[in-house]
Enzyme design. Structure first.
Site, PDB file in Angstrom:
ATOM      1  N   GLY A 170      -6.380  -3.130 113.409  1.00  0.00           N
ATOM      2  CA  GLY A 170      -5.436  -3.873 112.578  1.00  0.00           C
ATOM      3  C   GLY A 170      -5.147  -5.180 113.285  1.00  0.00           C
ATOM      4  O   GLY A 170      -4.321  -5.235 114.177  1.00  0.00           O
ATOM      5  N   HIS A 171      -5.898  -6.223 112.934  1.00  0.00           N
ATOM      6  CA  HIS A 171      -5.739  -7.499 113.618  1.00  0.00           C
ATOM      7  C   HIS A 171      -4.831  -8.423 112.813  1.00  0.00           C
ATOM      8  O   HIS A 171      -5.158  -8.815 111.699  1.00  0.00           O
ATOM      9  CB  HIS A 171      -7.109  -8.132 113.874  1.00  0.00           C
ATOM     10  CG  HIS A 171      -7.896  -7.370 114.897  1.00  0.00           C
ATOM     11  ND1 HIS A 171      -9.216  -7.600 115.165  1.00  0.00           N
ATOM     12  CD2 HIS A 171      -7.518  -6.374 115.732  1.00  0.00           C
ATOM     13  CE1 HIS A 171      -9.615  -6.768 116.114  1.00  0.00           C
ATOM     14  NE2 HIS A 171      -8.606  -6.013 116.473  1.00  0.00           N
TER      15      HIS A 171
ATOM     16  N   LYS B 193      -5.024  -9.089 119.953  1.00  0.00           N
ATOM     17  CA  LYS B 193      -6.397  -9.629 119.898  1.00  0.00           C
ATOM     18  C   LYS B 193      -6.596 -10.515 118.678  1.00  0.00           C
ATOM     19  O   LYS B 193      -7.287 -11.521 118.745  1.00  0.00           O
ATOM     20  CB  LYS B 193      -7.424  -8.488 119.865  1.00  0.00           C
ATOM     21  CG  LYS B 193      -7.529  -7.733 121.164  1.00  0.00           C
ATOM     22  CD  LYS B 193      -8.601  -6.669 121.099  1.00  0.00           C
ATOM     23  CE  LYS B 193      -8.289  -5.572 120.121  1.00  0.00           C
ATOM     24  NZ  LYS B 193      -7.089  -4.784 120.428  1.00  0.00           N
TER      25      LYS B 193
ATOM     26  N   THR C 108      -2.013  -0.798 111.334  1.00  0.00           N
ATOM     27  CA  THR C 108      -2.835   0.011 110.437  1.00  0.00           C
ATOM     28  C   THR C 108      -2.043   1.172 109.840  1.00  0.00           C
ATOM     29  O   THR C 108      -2.164   1.485 108.667  1.00  0.00           O
ATOM     30  CB  THR C 108      -4.074   0.558 111.203  1.00  0.00           C
ATOM     31  OG1 THR C 108      -4.791  -0.560 111.694  1.00  0.00           O
ATOM     32  CG2 THR C 108      -4.990   1.377 110.317  1.00  0.00           C
TER      33      THR C 108
ATOM     34  N   GLY D 114       1.519   1.756 110.455  1.00  0.00           N
ATOM     35  CA  GLY D 114       2.965   1.549 110.307  1.00  0.00           C
ATOM     36  C   GLY D 114       3.782   2.415 111.258  1.00  0.00           C
ATOM     37  O   GLY D 114       5.008   2.470 111.171  1.00  0.00           O
TER      38      GLY D 114
ATOM     39  N   ASP E 296      -3.821  -3.058 120.240  1.00  0.00           N
ATOM     40  CA  ASP E 296      -2.619  -3.774 119.798  1.00  0.00           C
ATOM     41  C   ASP E 296      -2.130  -4.799 120.827  1.00  0.00           C
ATOM     42  O   ASP E 296      -0.922  -5.053 120.931  1.00  0.00           O
ATOM     43  CB  ASP E 296      -1.463  -2.798 119.480  1.00  0.00           C
ATOM     44  CG  ASP E 296      -1.878  -1.721 118.513  1.00  0.00           C
ATOM     45  OD1 ASP E 296      -2.540  -2.063 117.522  1.00  0.00           O
ATOM     46  OD2 ASP E 296      -1.541  -0.544 118.750  1.00  0.00           O
TER      47      ASP E 296
ATOM     48  N   ASN F 255      -9.891   1.303 111.472  1.00  0.00           N
ATOM     49  CA  ASN F 255      -8.754   1.733 112.320  1.00  0.00           C
ATOM     50  C   ASN F 255      -8.126   0.531 113.018  1.00  0.00           C
ATOM     51  O   ASN F 255      -6.984   0.580 113.451  1.00  0.00           O
ATOM     52  CB  ASN F 255      -9.196   2.794 113.350  1.00  0.00           C
ATOM     53  CG  ASN F 255     -10.430   2.397 114.143  1.00  0.00           C
ATOM     54  OD1 ASN F 255     -11.109   1.436 113.800  1.00  0.00           O
ATOM     55  ND2 ASN F 255     -10.738   3.132 115.188  1.00  0.00           N
TER      56      ASN F 255
ATOM     57  N   GLN G 257      -9.555  -2.096 119.109  1.00  0.00           N
ATOM     58  CA  GLN G 257      -8.873  -1.104 119.958  1.00  0.00           C
ATOM     59  C   GLN G 257      -8.758  -1.646 121.390  1.00  0.00           C
ATOM     60  O   GLN G 257      -8.680  -2.863 121.552  1.00  0.00           O
ATOM     61  CB  GLN G 257      -9.575   0.270 119.928  1.00  0.00           C
ATOM     62  CG  GLN G 257      -9.459   0.994 118.592  1.00  0.00           C
ATOM     63  CD  GLN G 257     -10.470   0.541 117.550  1.00  0.00           C
ATOM     64  OE1 GLN G 257     -11.654   0.478 117.823  1.00  0.00           O
ATOM     65  NE2 GLN G 257     -10.007   0.217 116.361  1.00  0.00           N
TER      66      GLN G 257
HETATM   67  P1  IMP Z   1      -9.023   6.921 115.445  1.00  0.00           P
HETATM   68  O1  IMP Z   1      -9.668   5.711 115.982  1.00  0.00           O
HETATM   69  O2  IMP Z   1      -8.451   6.749 114.066  1.00  0.00           O
HETATM   70  O3  IMP Z   1      -9.892   8.148 115.542  1.00  0.00           O
HETATM   71  O4  IMP Z   1      -7.733   7.251 116.362  1.00  0.00           O
HETATM   72  C1  IMP Z   1      -7.862   7.679 117.737  1.00  0.00           C
HETATM   73  C2  IMP Z   1      -6.731   7.103 118.581  1.00  0.00           C
HETATM   74  O5  IMP Z   1      -6.918   5.696 118.719  1.00  0.00           O
HETATM   75  C3  IMP Z   1      -5.327   7.278 117.994  1.00  0.00           C
HETATM   76  O6  IMP Z   1      -4.414   7.459 119.056  1.00  0.00           O
HETATM   77  C4  IMP Z   1      -5.060   5.956 117.312  1.00  0.00           C
HETATM   78  O7  IMP Z   1      -3.682   5.691 117.200  1.00  0.00           O
HETATM   79  C5  IMP Z   1      -5.754   5.004 118.282  1.00  0.00           C
HETATM   80  N1  IMP Z   1      -6.202   3.756 117.642  1.00  0.00           N
HETATM   81  C6  IMP Z   1      -7.258   3.591 116.825  1.00  0.00           C
HETATM   82  N2  IMP Z   1      -7.396   2.310 116.468  1.00  0.00           N
HETATM   83  C7  IMP Z   1      -6.422   1.636 117.087  1.00  0.00           C
HETATM   84  C8  IMP Z   1      -6.067   0.242 117.143  1.00  0.00           C
HETATM   85  O8  IMP Z   1      -6.702  -0.632 116.556  1.00  0.00           O
HETATM   86  N3  IMP Z   1      -4.990  -0.056 117.918  1.00  0.00           N
HETATM   87  C9  IMP Z   1      -4.307   0.881 118.619  1.00  0.00           C
HETATM   88  N4  IMP Z   1      -4.609   2.167 118.604  1.00  0.00           N
HETATM   89  C10 IMP Z   1      -5.655   2.551 117.845  1.00  0.00           C
END
Ligand code: IMP
Length: 424
Positions: free
Chosen positions: A40-41, A16, A300, A302, A13, A38, A224
């Site tokens: 969210g751009h 990017k 992603t 909210g 977050d 996962n 991420q």
């Molecule tokens: P997962 O990727 O859904 O398995 O989540 C694992 C951890 O990564 C959790 O703490 C999520 O909130 C975090 N996470 C996954 N994708 C993102 C992202 O794009 N931005 C920020 N945190 C993320």
């Protein structure tokens, strides 16, 4: 011609989406190497706001080819729904959007398993429930299904049946749910969706090679952030892929010798969604300021993002692991209005001061931040276009971050729009 990687330098977050959109105007090819829906751009262009989870942000530039590499876990529902939204907005990526046949597919049961596993966990990770962990788990366990496998009429029914049987066993024996998954329904749904998907399938490693031979510029779009990396992040509160620059080579099929530079996208403060240690987290008025002025809500899920001061130990760690050549410093405008701004320069741990980031959650949870304080600024900087026009205290803050993180700042982002970016 340049080959660049853009990675998130903190916990994701970092902004990017905007930086990649900006850099992709110079890129011929934009490639994603890991993660899945996962991500969210968020990209804001004039009055339109796009949130992309599966399709690379580069797609918003009409002259750019976008590709999803083999290291990504491919969510076909998300892909189709974004495709639909893009087409309705007048952006048709057909002919310039591709998916590697070797990307693993997120099946509906991966999302169910994600939720079931998280619900049972004592120490919850706070996953996005997008099926990321279970899909990568199947990949590593050598029972996953790749895009190429779904397109194989003979192999797909066999491998899907085996998987449904195995997952039903897990649901029954571990989670107490009998006959949870239906093979026919899953098969039919997937085959129907892949009728739409199949025309986008192309070998991404070959596409990269052709682009290199034709002296094209390539940008790798990270998802991420460094501290969510499965190896280098704050394990176990991480995602299941390599979010750091090293993951780009295995996740796309480019050789390390071809990479020219790595830009780290870093917020001027720190945020995190989900659980896990966060040494500079704020639960005071300054934290509320960052949360509300920065609109810190996950794109992603909210969920409200946790907010804290800039952490120099994270910046240096990220620089080391990713080999950062420069920084894109984002959301610095959000700090405006604060009297004092703090930067963490060390961690107090068991009577000692740590100056290097320890990637161990159990240690981080016991660390206290050691701060240095800088003067804030009151001016609104969101319309400033030239570096020299930034107020003195903003420039001092940027200089300080460069010095303490040992990486030069290349881009300063002062708002969500493309044109709210200053090249230093
Ligand atoms: P997962 O990727 O859904 O398995 O989540 C694992 C951890 O990564 C959790 O703490 C999520 O909130 C975090 N996470 C996954 N994708 C993102 C992202 O794009 N931005 C920020 N945190 C993320």
């Amino acid at each position: 011609m340049s080959v660049r990687i853009a990675v998130g330098a903190q916990w994701g977050d970092e902004g990017k989406g905007k930086i990649i959109d900006l850099l992709s105007s110079e890129a011929d090819l934009v490639v994603r190497s890991q993660g899945g829906a996962n991500a969210g751009h968020t990209v804001k262009i004039s009055d339109k706001k796009f949130i992309l989870h599966m399709i690379p942000s580069g797609v918003l530039n009409k002259n750019t080819v976008s590709a999803i590499g083999n290291g990504v876990v491919f969510d076909y529902d998300s892909f189709i729904s974004e495709l639909d939204t893009l087409k309705k907005t007048g952006i048709n990526p057909d002919g310039r959007l591709f998916i590697s046949p070797y990307a693993h597919v997120v099946m509906p049961y991966h999302k169910e398993l994600d939720r079931a596993a998280e619900n049972c966990r004592k120490n919850k990770i706070g996953t996005t429930f997008k099926g990321i962990g279970p899909a990568y788990q199947d990949k590593i366990s050598r029972c996953g299904i790749r895009v190429v496998d779904v397109l194989d009429a003979e192999y797909f029914p066999v491998v899907l049946k085996n998987n449904i049987e195995a997952k039903n066993h897990i649901f029954e024996k571990i989670y107490g749910e009998k006959n949870k998954l239906d093979y026919d329904k899953t098969y039919k749904n997937c085959i129907e969706k892949f009728e739409i998907v199949k025309k986008y399938v192309k070998d991404v490693s070959l596409l990269i090679e052709e682009s290199l031979e034709n002296k094209k510029s390539i940008l790798f779009e990270g998802a991420q952030g460094t501290l969510l990396d499965i190896d280098y992040g704050t394990y176990p509160y991480v995602t299941s892929s390599n979010t750091t620059s090293g993951g780009v080579c295995t996740g796309t099929g480019i050789s390390p010798t071809k990479i020219d530079s790595v830009i780290g996208v870093m917020k001027a403060y720190t945020t995190r969604v989900g659980n896990g240690p966060f040494v500079t987290e704020l639960n005071d008025e300054a934290g509320k300021h960052l949360q509300s002025v920065g609109c810190e809500v996950g794109a992603t899920t909210g969920r409200q993002r946790r907010c804290g001061w800039f952490d120099a130990l994270i910046a240096r760690y990220s620089s080391r692991i990713n080999g950062l050549s420069s920084l894109a410093l984002t959301k610095i405008d959000v700090l405006g209005g604060l009297d004092k701004i703090k930067v963490c320069v060390g961690y107090k741990y068991k009577g000692n001061i740590l100056t290097e980031f320890p990637p161990v959650s159990n240690i981080l949870e016991k660390c206290e931040p050691v701060y240095e304080e800088l003067d804030g600024w009151k001016e609104d900087i969101s319309d400033i276009k030239e570096y020299k026009d930034l107020p003195e205290n903003v420039r001092k803050y940027i200089d300080y971050i460069e010095k303490i993180s040992k990486v030069p700042v290349e881009i300063v982002s002062v708002g969500p729009e493309r044109n709210q970016s200053i090249f230093k």
